[in-house]
Design a protein around this motif. Structure first.
Motif, short mmCIF file in Angstrom:
data_model
loop_
_atom_site.label_atom_id
_atom_site.label_comp_id
_atom_site.label_asym_id
_atom_site.label_seq_id
_atom_site.Cartn_x
_atom_site.Cartn_y
_atom_site.Cartn_z
N SER A 23 54.19 -1.17 25.59
CA SER A 23 52.55 -1.71 26.15
C SER A 23 52.81 -0.87 27.78
O SER A 23 54.04 0.10 27.46
N GLN A 24 52.08 -1.31 28.24
CA GLN A 24 52.18 0.19 29.06
C GLN A 24 52.54 0.40 29.84
O GLN A 24 53.10 -0.70 30.45
N MET A 25 51.95 1.26 30.93
CA MET A 25 53.22 1.67 31.80
C MET A 25 52.64 1.42 33.00
O MET A 25 51.40 0.88 33.49
N VAL A 26 53.13 -0.17 33.89
CA VAL A 26 52.73 -0.31 34.96
C VAL A 26 53.34 0.63 36.82
O VAL A 26 54.84 1.23 36.21
N LEU A 27 53.71 0.00 37.72
CA LEU A 27 54.26 0.96 38.47
C LEU A 27 54.95 -0.34 39.28
O LEU A 27 54.65 -1.14 39.36
N ASN A 28 55.54 0.25 39.49
CA ASN A 28 57.33 -0.20 39.78
C ASN A 28 56.97 -1.25 41.01
O ASN A 28 56.20 -0.74 41.97
N PRO A 29 57.30 -2.44 41.02
CA PRO A 29 56.91 -3.38 42.16
C PRO A 29 57.21 -2.93 43.23
O PRO A 29 56.58 -3.69 45.14
N TYR A 30 58.62 -2.71 43.41
CA TYR A 30 59.14 -2.03 45.43
C TYR A 30 57.80 -1.09 45.70
O TYR A 30 58.08 -1.11 46.67
N ASP A 31 57.52 -0.30 44.67
CA ASP A 31 57.15 1.34 44.81
C ASP A 31 55.70 0.52 45.53
O ASP A 31 54.99 1.57 46.73
N LEU A 32 54.73 -0.38 44.90
CA LEU A 32 53.65 -1.17 45.12
C LEU A 32 53.94 -1.63 46.58
O LEU A 32 52.66 -1.39 47.19
N LEU A 33 54.96 -2.19 46.49
CA LEU A 33 55.25 -2.57 48.45
C LEU A 33 55.31 -1.80 48.59
O LEU A 33 54.58 -2.20 49.81
N ALA A 34 56.04 -0.68 48.84
CA ALA A 34 55.87 0.32 49.78
C ALA A 34 54.85 1.32 50.10
O ALA A 34 54.50 1.10 51.37
N LEU A 35 53.82 1.14 48.94
CA LEU A 35 52.13 1.91 49.20
C LEU A 35 51.76 0.42 49.58
O LEU A 35 51.12 1.53 51.02
N GLN A 36 51.36 -0.44 49.36
CA GLN A 36 50.88 -1.34 50.53
C GLN A 36 51.31 -1.83 52.05
O GLN A 36 50.73 -1.35 53.03
N ARG A 37 52.26 -1.55 52.37
CA ARG A 37 52.60 -1.68 53.64
C ARG A 37 52.22 0.03 54.43
O ARG A 37 52.53 -0.11 55.37
N ILE A 38 52.85 1.05 53.62
CA ILE A 38 52.46 2.32 54.11
C ILE A 38 50.97 2.44 53.97
O ILE A 38 50.23 2.69 55.44
N VAL A 39 49.94 1.58 53.41
CA VAL A 39 48.20 1.60 53.90
C VAL A 39 47.86 0.95 54.38
O VAL A 39 47.10 1.25 55.99
N ALA A 40 48.72 -0.90 55.16
CA ALA A 40 48.45 -1.13 56.23
C ALA A 40 49.08 -0.75 57.58
O ALA A 40 48.16 -1.04 58.47
N MET A 41 50.34 0.14 57.53
CA MET A 41 49.83 1.07 58.79
C MET A 41 49.93 2.22 59.38
O MET A 41 50.26 2.59 60.38
N LYS A 42 48.83 2.01 58.33
CA LYS A 42 48.50 4.22 58.67
C LYS A 42 47.08 3.71 59.35
O LYS A 42 46.90 2.68 60.07
N LYS A 43 47.45 4.90 60.39
CA LYS A 43 46.24 4.97 61.68
C LYS A 43 44.80 6.02 60.95
O LYS A 43 45.10 6.76 59.72
N SER A 44 43.89 5.89 61.39
CA SER A 44 43.31 6.88 61.25
C SER A 44 43.07 8.34 60.71
O SER A 44 42.82 8.72 59.68
N ASP A 45 44.37 9.08 61.62
CA ASP A 45 44.53 10.73 61.34
C ASP A 45 45.53 11.13 60.72
O ASP A 45 45.93 11.79 60.07
N THR A 46 46.36 9.83 59.86
CA THR A 46 47.57 9.40 58.56
C THR A 46 46.64 9.87 57.00
O THR A 46 45.41 9.75 57.03
#
Length: 66
Positions: A23-46
């Motif tokens: 099957s196709q490649m997908v993003l590791n679920p733990y990495d996806l969670l980390a990315l979502q958390r970073i985007v949620a707490m990101k500030k405008s100059d980040t």
């Protein structure tokens, strides 16, 4: 500030036990969670940078991170 998020592309059958082999490649679920958390707490100059080391199939995973 720049935040670097390292992600790993894994085969779908490692994430979903009902997926078919080759099957196709997908993003590791733990990495996806980390990315979502970073985007949620990101500030405008980040700036968020996503990095992955792997085969060419990892390019698809990186474009999904956009």
């Amino acid at each position: 500030m720049t935040i670097l998020v390292c992600v790993k592309a894994v085969r779908n059958e490692f994430v979903d036990s009902n997926a078919q082999a080759n099957s196709q490649m997908v993003l590791n679920p733990y990495d996806l969670l980390a990315l979502q958390r970073i985007v949620a707490m990101k500030k405008s100059d980040t700036k968020v940078v996503v990095l992955s080391m792997g085969p060419d199939s990892a390019k698809e995973v990186l474009t999904r991170c956009l």
